[in-house]
Design a protein around this motif. Structure first.
Motif, PDB file in Angstrom:
ATOM      1  N   GLY A 265      -2.301  58.925  29.720  1.00 52.67           N
ATOM      2  CA  GLY A 265      -1.010  58.352  29.363  1.00 52.67           C
ATOM      3  C   GLY A 265       0.054  58.403  30.431  1.00 52.67           C
ATOM      4  O   GLY A 265       1.189  57.971  30.200  1.00 52.67           O
ATOM      5  N   ILE A 266      -0.291  58.903  31.615  1.00 47.35           N
ATOM      6  CA  ILE A 266       0.701  59.063  32.689  1.00 47.35           C
ATOM      7  C   ILE A 266       0.462  58.029  33.788  1.00 47.35           C
ATOM      8  O   ILE A 266      -0.666  57.842  34.248  1.00 47.35           O
ATOM      9  N   THR A 267       1.528  57.359  34.194  1.00 43.67           N
ATOM     10  CA  THR A 267       1.470  56.419  35.317  1.00 43.67           C
ATOM     11  C   THR A 267       2.469  56.866  36.374  1.00 43.67           C
ATOM     12  O   THR A 267       3.639  57.119  36.065  1.00 43.67           O
ATOM     13  N   CYS A 268       1.991  56.978  37.614  1.00 47.11           N
ATOM     14  CA  CYS A 268       2.856  57.395  38.720  1.00 47.11           C
ATOM     15  C   CYS A 268       3.113  56.232  39.676  1.00 47.11           C
ATOM     16  O   CYS A 268       2.308  55.304  39.782  1.00 47.11           O
ATOM     17  N   ASN A 269       4.201  56.328  40.386  1.00 45.28           N
ATOM     18  CA  ASN A 269       4.531  55.407  41.465  1.00 45.28           C
ATOM     19  C   ASN A 269       4.926  56.202  42.691  1.00 45.28           C
ATOM     20  O   ASN A 269       5.225  57.394  42.595  1.00 45.28           O
TER      21      ASN A 269
ATOM     22  N   ARG B  98       6.403  57.545  36.416  1.00 41.96           N
ATOM     23  CA  ARG B  98       7.219  56.404  36.015  1.00 41.96           C
ATOM     24  C   ARG B  98       7.072  56.062  34.530  1.00 41.96           C
ATOM     25  O   ARG B  98       8.016  55.625  33.892  1.00 41.96           O
ATOM     26  N   GLU B  99       5.864  56.238  33.992  1.00 42.65           N
ATOM     27  CA  GLU B  99       5.629  55.844  32.605  1.00 42.65           C
ATOM     28  C   GLU B  99       4.875  56.944  31.868  1.00 42.65           C
ATOM     29  O   GLU B  99       3.955  57.554  32.414  1.00 42.65           O
ATOM     30  N   VAL B 100       5.287  57.167  30.623  1.00 42.32           N
ATOM     31  CA  VAL B 100       4.559  58.051  29.716  1.00 42.32           C
ATOM     32  C   VAL B 100       4.237  57.228  28.474  1.00 42.32           C
ATOM     33  O   VAL B 100       5.133  56.817  27.734  1.00 42.32           O
ATOM     34  N   ASN B 101       2.954  56.952  28.279  1.00 37.77           N
ATOM     35  CA  ASN B 101       2.500  56.144  27.147  1.00 37.77           C
ATOM     36  C   ASN B 101       1.525  56.972  26.318  1.00 37.77           C
ATOM     37  O   ASN B 101       0.357  57.111  26.664  1.00 37.77           O
TER      38      ASN B 101
ATOM     39  N   ALA C  84      13.888  66.815  33.937  1.00 33.49           N
ATOM     40  CA  ALA C  84      12.827  66.872  34.952  1.00 33.49           C
ATOM     41  C   ALA C  84      12.099  65.545  35.085  1.00 33.49           C
ATOM     42  O   ALA C  84      11.329  65.351  36.023  1.00 33.49           O
ATOM     43  N   LEU C  85      12.344  64.628  34.151  1.00 38.31           N
ATOM     44  CA  LEU C  85      11.624  63.349  34.122  1.00 38.31           C
ATOM     45  C   LEU C  85      12.563  62.182  34.377  1.00 38.31           C
ATOM     46  O   LEU C  85      12.374  61.091  33.834  1.00 38.31           O
ATOM     47  N   SER C  86      13.558  62.401  35.206  1.00 44.48           N
ATOM     48  CA  SER C  86      14.595  61.389  35.412  1.00 44.48           C
ATOM     49  C   SER C  86      14.084  60.122  36.089  1.00 44.48           C
ATOM     50  O   SER C  86      14.791  59.119  36.144  1.00 44.48           O
ATOM     51  N   SER C  87      12.843  60.157  36.597  1.00 41.94           N
ATOM     52  CA  SER C  87      12.274  58.968  37.243  1.00 41.94           C
ATOM     53  C   SER C  87      11.623  58.016  36.235  1.00 41.94           C
ATOM     54  O   SER C  87      11.219  56.911  36.603  1.00 41.94           O
ATOM     55  N   LEU C  88      11.537  58.427  34.964  1.00 41.46           N
ATOM     56  CA  LEU C  88      10.859  57.602  33.957  1.00 41.46           C
ATOM     57  C   LEU C  88      11.552  56.262  33.753  1.00 41.46           C
ATOM     58  O   LEU C  88      12.775  56.184  33.626  1.00 41.46           O
ATOM     59  N   THR C  89      10.748  55.202  33.667  1.00 39.68           N
ATOM     60  CA  THR C  89      11.267  53.888  33.295  1.00 39.68           C
ATOM     61  C   THR C  89      10.755  53.457  31.919  1.00 39.68           C
ATOM     62  O   THR C  89      11.320  52.548  31.318  1.00 39.68           O
ATOM     63  N   SER C  90       9.690  54.103  31.425  1.00 40.01           N
ATOM     64  CA  SER C  90       9.125  53.734  30.131  1.00 40.01           C
ATOM     65  C   SER C  90       8.616  54.975  29.408  1.00 40.01           C
ATOM     66  O   SER C  90       7.883  55.779  29.989  1.00 40.01           O
ATOM     67  N   LEU C  91       9.016  55.116  28.134  1.00 33.07           N
ATOM     68  CA  LEU C  91       8.554  56.215  27.292  1.00 33.07           C
ATOM     69  C   LEU C  91       8.087  55.639  25.959  1.00 33.07           C
ATOM     70  O   LEU C  91       8.876  55.051  25.219  1.00 33.07           O
ATOM     71  N   ASN C  92       6.793  55.780  25.682  1.00 35.29           N
ATOM     72  CA  ASN C  92       6.190  55.233  24.473  1.00 35.29           C
ATOM     73  C   ASN C  92       5.498  56.356  23.712  1.00 35.29           C
ATOM     74  O   ASN C  92       4.487  56.891  24.161  1.00 35.29           O
ATOM     75  N   LEU C  93       6.048  56.710  22.547  1.00 32.86           N
ATOM     76  CA  LEU C  93       5.500  57.781  21.718  1.00 32.86           C
ATOM     77  C   LEU C  93       5.120  57.263  20.328  1.00 32.86           C
ATOM     78  O   LEU C  93       5.085  58.015  19.362  1.00 32.86           O
ATOM     79  N   THR C  94       4.809  55.992  20.227  1.00 30.52           N
ATOM     80  CA  THR C  94       4.594  55.359  18.927  1.00 30.52           C
ATOM     81  C   THR C  94       3.336  55.854  18.225  1.00 30.52           C
ATOM     82  O   THR C  94       2.379  56.302  18.842  1.00 30.52           O
ATOM     83  N   PHE C  95       3.353  55.717  16.887  1.00 26.14           N
ATOM     84  CA  PHE C  95       2.204  56.014  16.031  1.00 26.14           C
ATOM     85  C   PHE C  95       1.684  57.435  16.240  1.00 26.14           C
ATOM     86  O   PHE C  95       0.511  57.669  16.523  1.00 26.14           O
ATOM     87  N   ASN C  96       2.599  58.392  16.102  1.00 26.96           N
ATOM     88  CA  ASN C  96       2.238  59.802  16.101  1.00 26.96           C
ATOM     89  C   ASN C  96       2.874  60.456  14.874  1.00 26.96           C
ATOM     90  O   ASN C  96       3.284  59.756  13.941  1.00 26.96           O
TER      91      ASN C  96
ATOM     92  N   ASP D 187      10.314  53.561  23.143  1.00 25.80           N
ATOM     93  CA  ASP D 187       9.610  53.183  21.916  1.00 25.80           C
ATOM     94  C   ASP D 187       9.210  54.441  21.162  1.00 25.80           C
ATOM     95  O   ASP D 187       8.295  55.159  21.563  1.00 25.80           O
ATOM     96  N   LEU D 188       9.907  54.700  20.055  1.00 29.05           N
ATOM     97  CA  LEU D 188       9.653  55.881  19.231  1.00 29.05           C
ATOM     98  C   LEU D 188       9.204  55.494  17.821  1.00 29.05           C
ATOM     99  O   LEU D 188       9.233  56.323  16.906  1.00 29.05           O
ATOM    100  N   CYS D 189       8.763  54.276  17.632  1.00 28.43           N
ATOM    101  CA  CYS D 189       8.486  53.781  16.284  1.00 28.43           C
ATOM    102  C   CYS D 189       7.287  54.485  15.658  1.00 28.43           C
ATOM    103  O   CYS D 189       6.433  55.048  16.329  1.00 28.43           O
ATOM    104  N   THR D 190       7.256  54.423  14.320  1.00 29.68           N
ATOM    105  CA  THR D 190       6.160  54.951  13.497  1.00 29.68           C
ATOM    106  C   THR D 190       5.918  56.427  13.783  1.00 29.68           C
ATOM    107  O   THR D 190       4.845  56.856  14.202  1.00 29.68           O
ATOM    108  N   ASN D 191       6.965  57.205  13.542  1.00 31.00           N
ATOM    109  CA  ASN D 191       6.918  58.661  13.552  1.00 31.00           C
ATOM    110  C   ASN D 191       7.710  59.145  12.340  1.00 31.00           C
ATOM    111  O   ASN D 191       7.851  58.403  11.359  1.00 31.00           O
ATOM    112  N   ASN D 192       8.213  60.354  12.400  1.00 34.46           N
ATOM    113  CA  ASN D 192       8.998  60.900  11.285  1.00 34.46           C
ATOM    114  C   ASN D 192      10.338  61.447  11.766  1.00 34.46           C
ATOM    115  O   ASN D 192      10.814  62.466  11.269  1.00 34.46           O
ATOM    116  N   PHE D 193      10.931  60.769  12.725  1.00 32.20           N
ATOM    117  CA  PHE D 193      12.219  61.222  13.245  1.00 32.20           C
ATOM    118  C   PHE D 193      13.303  61.071  12.172  1.00 32.20           C
ATOM    119  O   PHE D 193      13.314  60.097  11.405  1.00 32.20           O
TER     120      PHE D 193
END
Length: 256
Positions: A64-68, A78-81, A98-110, A130-136
């Motif tokens: 789930g980790i993408t680096c640049n 850069r991305e956490v999916n 610590a993750l200030s370089s992130l451009t995309s964060l996807n935590l859906t369906f957890n 994208d935080l959809c389909t959780n219990n926030f």
């Protein structure tokens, strides 16, 4: 043999030291990002499919980790999916700074729960959240208003409550805003009419009341508008006739 005091030797040594420093800096930066993610993993009640997340492997090779590589030659995350990863727990243990370089964060369906930490605002480069389909639960923290680079913001299918914040209009780059299937109450803020880049807006299946604000007619790029399953009343304002690019419209199950 060249003297250690010669200009050529000294310049070569200096170049070597600079390169070594830059490589060490890059490693330290990536290492600190990896440690932040490992600390969060340790706080989770269910770590799902994160077996590859360990100290023995490069964070860039984790699931789930993408680096640049930055212009300075540094590897950064850069991305956490982590969609559909079987994760359970909160975001409280995640050091967003610590993750200030992130451009995309996807935590859906957890099965993530708890409130959205205000510290998520440290992700200043974020373009997709994208935080959809959780219990926030809880409200959308005001600090999110500083994420002005967001192009897509998805909170659908959670238990977020309170009013839809008028300050969402500060995110003028938004193309996609999904707030459906939550516990939002109150009225549709007229300020959303300032989001003139919006292509899709969904607020279906909440507890929204009041009338449709005429400024929504300013969203002339809008292609999809879902407002169904609420308590919206009154008439449809003629200003919505300005939505000439609208393809999908659903206002069913209201009191219009």
């Amino acid at each position: 043999m060249e003297s250690v005091s010669s200009p050529k030797f000294l310049s070569t040594l200096l170049l070597f030291l600079i390169l070594s420093f830059l490589l060490a800096l890059a490693s330290a930066s990536l290492a600190s990002q990896g440690r932040a993610l490992l600390q969060w993993k340790a706080s989770l009640q269910s770590q799902g499919s994160l077996e590859s997340w360990n100290l023995d492997t490069n964070p860039c090779n984790w699931t789930g980790i993408t680096c640049n590589i930055t212009r300075q030659g540094r590897h950064v995350i850069r991305e956490v999916n982590l969609a559909h990863m079987g994760l359970a727990g909160t975001l409280n243990g995640l050091n967003f700074s610590a993750l200030s370089s992130l451009t995309s964060l996807n935590l859906t369906f957890n099965e993530l729960h708890g409130s959205i930490p205000p510290t998520i605002s440290a992700l200043s480069k974020l373009t997709s959240l994208d935080l959809c389909t959780n219990n926030f639960i809880g409200t959308i923290p005001l600090q999110i208003s500083s994420l002005t680079k967001l192009n897509s913001f998805n909170l659908s299918d959670n238990q977020i409550s309170g009013s839809i914040p008028p300050w969402l209009s500060n995110m003028t780059r938004l193309n996609f805003l999904y707030l459906s299937q939550n516990n939002f109450s109150g009225t549709i803020p007229k300020e959303l009419g300032r989001l003139e880049s919006l292509l899709e807006l969904t607020i279906s299946t909440n507890h929204i009341t009041g009338s449709i604000p005429p400024p929504l007619g300013n969203l002339t790029r809008l292609q999809l508008l879902y407002c169904s399953n609420n308590g919206i009343s009154g008439s449809i304002p003629p200003e919505l006739g300005n939505l000439v690019n609208l393809v999908y419209l659903d206002m069913g199950n209201n009191s219009l």
